[in-house]
Design a protein around this motif. Sequence first.
Motif, PDB file in Angstrom:
ATOM      1  N   HIS A 208      48.453  39.080  22.141  1.00 20.27           N
ATOM      2  CA  HIS A 208      47.807  39.971  21.180  1.00 20.27           C
ATOM      3  C   HIS A 208      46.310  39.671  21.175  1.00 20.27           C
ATOM      4  N   GLY A 209      45.503  40.722  20.972  1.00 22.54           N
ATOM      5  CA  GLY A 209      44.057  40.545  21.014  1.00 22.54           C
ATOM      6  C   GLY A 209      43.614  40.248  22.430  1.00 22.54           C
ATOM      7  N   GLY A 210      42.632  39.387  22.559  1.00 23.75           N
ATOM      8  CA  GLY A 210      42.146  38.994  23.874  1.00 23.75           C
ATOM      9  C   GLY A 210      40.711  39.408  24.094  1.00 23.75           C
ATOM     10  N   VAL A 211      39.777  38.503  23.783  1.00 27.98           N
ATOM     11  CA  VAL A 211      38.345  38.773  23.903  1.00 27.98           C
ATOM     12  C   VAL A 211      37.701  37.602  24.637  1.00 27.98           C
ATOM     13  N   GLY A 212      36.931  37.899  25.690  1.00 22.01           N
ATOM     14  CA  GLY A 212      36.289  36.813  26.403  1.00 22.01           C
ATOM     15  C   GLY A 212      35.562  37.294  27.643  1.00 22.01           C
ATOM     16  N   SER A 213      35.532  36.442  28.655  1.00 18.04           N
ATOM     17  CA  SER A 213      34.793  36.763  29.882  1.00 18.04           C
ATOM     18  C   SER A 213      35.410  36.020  31.056  1.00 18.04           C
ATOM     19  N   THR A 214      35.322  36.631  32.222  1.00 16.05           N
ATOM     20  CA  THR A 214      35.737  35.990  33.467  1.00 16.05           C
ATOM     21  C   THR A 214      34.561  35.982  34.437  1.00 16.05           C
ATOM     22  N   ILE A 215      34.676  35.124  35.453  1.00 13.05           N
ATOM     23  CA  ILE A 215      33.639  35.040  36.486  1.00 13.05           C
ATOM     24  C   ILE A 215      33.902  36.162  37.485  1.00 13.05           C
ATOM     25  N   GLY A 216      33.329  37.340  37.214  1.00 15.09           N
ATOM     26  CA  GLY A 216      33.693  38.513  37.990  1.00 15.09           C
ATOM     27  C   GLY A 216      35.163  38.807  37.773  1.00 15.09           C
ATOM     28  N   ALA A 217      35.795  39.507  38.703  1.00  5.66           N
ATOM     29  CA  ALA A 217      37.220  39.799  38.569  1.00  5.66           C
ATOM     30  C   ALA A 217      37.787  40.243  39.909  1.00  5.66           C
ATOM     31  N   ARG A 218      39.061  39.929  40.109  1.00  5.45           N
ATOM     32  CA  ARG A 218      39.829  40.373  41.270  1.00  5.45           C
ATOM     33  C   ARG A 218      41.105  41.026  40.740  1.00  5.45           C
ATOM     34  N   PHE A 219      41.354  42.279  41.146  1.00  2.00           N
ATOM     35  CA  PHE A 219      42.447  43.059  40.598  1.00  2.00           C
ATOM     36  C   PHE A 219      43.561  43.258  41.616  1.00  2.00           C
ATOM     37  N   THR A 220      44.775  43.442  41.110  1.00  3.75           N
ATOM     38  CA  THR A 220      45.916  43.665  41.991  1.00  3.75           C
ATOM     39  C   THR A 220      45.817  44.992  42.726  1.00  3.75           C
ATOM     40  N   HIS A 221      45.049  45.955  42.194  1.00  2.43           N
ATOM     41  CA  HIS A 221      44.892  47.240  42.894  1.00  2.43           C
ATOM     42  C   HIS A 221      43.847  47.164  44.009  1.00  2.43           C
ATOM     43  N   GLY A 222      43.279  45.988  44.217  1.00  4.68           N
ATOM     44  CA  GLY A 222      42.320  45.798  45.300  1.00  4.68           C
ATOM     45  C   GLY A 222      40.866  45.828  44.858  1.00  4.68           C
ATOM     46  N   GLY A 223      40.626  46.225  43.626  1.00  6.58           N
ATOM     47  CA  GLY A 223      39.258  46.273  43.136  1.00  6.58           C
ATOM     48  C   GLY A 223      38.669  44.888  42.940  1.00  6.58           C
ATOM     49  N   VAL A 224      37.354  44.793  43.106  1.00  2.68           N
ATOM     50  CA  VAL A 224      36.641  43.525  42.964  1.00  2.68           C
ATOM     51  C   VAL A 224      35.398  43.750  42.115  1.00  2.68           C
ATOM     52  N   THR A 225      35.181  42.906  41.125  1.00  2.23           N
ATOM     53  CA  THR A 225      33.928  42.867  40.377  1.00  2.23           C
ATOM     54  C   THR A 225      33.177  41.630  40.839  1.00  2.23           C
ATOM     55  N   GLU A 226      32.079  41.817  41.565  1.00  5.06           N
ATOM     56  CA  GLU A 226      31.321  40.686  42.094  1.00  5.06           C
ATOM     57  C   GLU A 226      30.357  40.066  41.075  1.00  5.06           C
ATOM     58  N   PRO A 227      29.603  40.866  40.287  1.00  8.82           N
ATOM     59  CA  PRO A 227      28.697  40.246  39.319  1.00  8.82           C
ATOM     60  C   PRO A 227      29.465  39.280  38.416  1.00  8.82           C
ATOM     61  N   PHE A 228      28.944  38.068  38.260  1.00  8.32           N
ATOM     62  CA  PHE A 228      29.754  37.004  37.663  1.00  8.32           C
ATOM     63  C   PHE A 228      29.864  37.084  36.146  1.00  8.32           C
ATOM     64  N   ALA A 229      28.926  37.743  35.469  1.00  4.27           N
ATOM     65  CA  ALA A 229      28.927  37.756  34.000  1.00  4.27           C
ATOM     66  C   ALA A 229      29.570  39.039  33.496  1.00  4.27           C
ATOM     67  N   THR A 230      30.655  38.912  32.747  1.00  2.97           N
ATOM     68  CA  THR A 230      31.393  40.058  32.243  1.00  2.97           C
ATOM     69  C   THR A 230      31.643  39.927  30.752  1.00  2.97           C
ATOM     70  N   GLU A 231      31.973  41.049  30.130  1.00  2.00           N
ATOM     71  CA  GLU A 231      32.538  41.088  28.771  1.00  2.00           C
ATOM     72  C   GLU A 231      33.880  41.775  28.925  1.00  2.00           C
ATOM     73  N   LEU A 232      34.950  41.116  28.512  1.00  2.00           N
ATOM     74  CA  LEU A 232      36.296  41.544  28.843  1.00  2.00           C
ATOM     75  C   LEU A 232      37.153  41.701  27.596  1.00  2.00           C
ATOM     76  N   ALA A 233      38.018  42.711  27.618  1.00  2.00           N
ATOM     77  CA  ALA A 233      39.045  42.909  26.594  1.00  2.00           C
ATOM     78  C   ALA A 233      40.393  42.993  27.278  1.00  2.00           C
ATOM     79  N   ILE A 234      41.381  42.293  26.734  1.00  2.00           N
ATOM     80  CA  ILE A 234      42.751  42.424  27.232  1.00  2.00           C
ATOM     81  C   ILE A 234      43.341  43.697  26.641  1.00  2.00           C
ATOM     82  N   THR A 235      43.912  44.529  27.483  1.00  2.00           N
ATOM     83  CA  THR A 235      44.549  45.756  27.004  1.00  2.00           C
ATOM     84  C   THR A 235      46.064  45.603  26.874  1.00  2.00           C
ATOM     85  N   ALA A 236      46.660  44.698  27.642  1.00  2.00           N
ATOM     86  CA  ALA A 236      48.084  44.373  27.517  1.00  2.00           C
ATOM     87  C   ALA A 236      48.312  43.069  28.260  1.00  2.00           C
TER      88      ALA A 236
END
Length: 286
Positions: A208-236
Motif C-alpha cells: 500500500h502507498g509507495g513513495v520514493g526514488s530509484t536509480i533510473g529504472a529497468r522495466f519488464t516491457h524492455g523500457g529503460v530510464t537512464e537518468p539516475f534521479a527519479t521521483e517514483l510512485a508505486i501503482t500496484a
Amino acid sequence: MRTIKQPGAPVTERIQWVEARGRAFSFTLEAGLPLLEAARRGFAAEGFAGGVLNFGRGALGPFGYVMPALSKTGENAAFYSETYRPAGVTRTRLGSMTLGTRDGAPFFHCHGLWTEADGKASGGHMLPDETDVAEPFEVHAFGIDGAMFTAEPDPETNFKLFGPVAAASSGARTTSRALALRLRPNQDFAGCLEAFCRAQGIARARIHGGVGSTIGARFTHGGVTEPFATELAITAGMIAPAPSGALEGALDVALIDYTGGIAEGRLIRGDNPVLMTMELVLEALE
C-alpha cells in the motif's frame, strides 16, 4: 547493480521498519481544502493519524510541485528543481502519498503524474503547503495503528526523510498485520522486500502507498530510464510465491526523471536499486 555514492556513511540497518496493525478504506478528498488537510481529515474520520494512500484521476489547484534535479552543491546525491506553480486546474493521472508528521505537525510525501491546464504532461513531488483540492475525488487509503511515518534528519542522504517510528495505539479498528517500511539507498527494491518478507515469516503481502526514488529504472516491457534521479510512485505491488515457491515481488510503478522523462511499468527484479528512499506499508496476507 547500479549504485550512487551518498554524502554520508550507510547505516547498518538497511530497512527501517515498525510492526503495526492497519486497515484499508476509501474516502473522498474535500474540495477547497489544502490537500494535506483533506487527507488528514479522511484518515482521522477512520480513527487514524497517518498511513498511506493511492489515487487516480483528481483535480488540484492551486498546485505547487518540484521535480528531481541534479545537486548544484554536492551536498546531496541529487536534489530538487525550482518550484513550479501551473495556472488553472491540474488533472492527476495517478499518485501515491505517505501521510505522517514533520516537526510535530501533519505532513505528507506525495509523488504522481498529471496533466496541467495547458496540456503539459508532467509529474514529481507535490508540495503540501502549496497544493489544494480543486474538485472532490476519491482515494484508496491504508491507515496504520502503532506506527507513524515521521520526518527526521538522515545523515546518509543529508535530507530530512520520512521513516516509520513506533507510536501509541489510537484505538482505530484494524483488520490486518501491517509493517511500515523505509528502504535505504543502493539496494534492489524487489529483492529487499522479498528478503524482508522471508525474514518476517510473511508468505504473501500487498503493498500500500509507495513513495520514493530509484536509480533510473529497468522495466519488464524492455523500457529503460537512464537518468539516475527519479521521483517514483508505486501503482500496484505484491510479494507472493512464484511457481518455484520462492517469493517474488511484482512492483508496478510510475516515475518522472530529472530530464522530464516519464515512464510506467513493472520493474525488473534485481536491477532497480533505491536512490534516496522508499516508503511503503506491507499488509501481510499470509
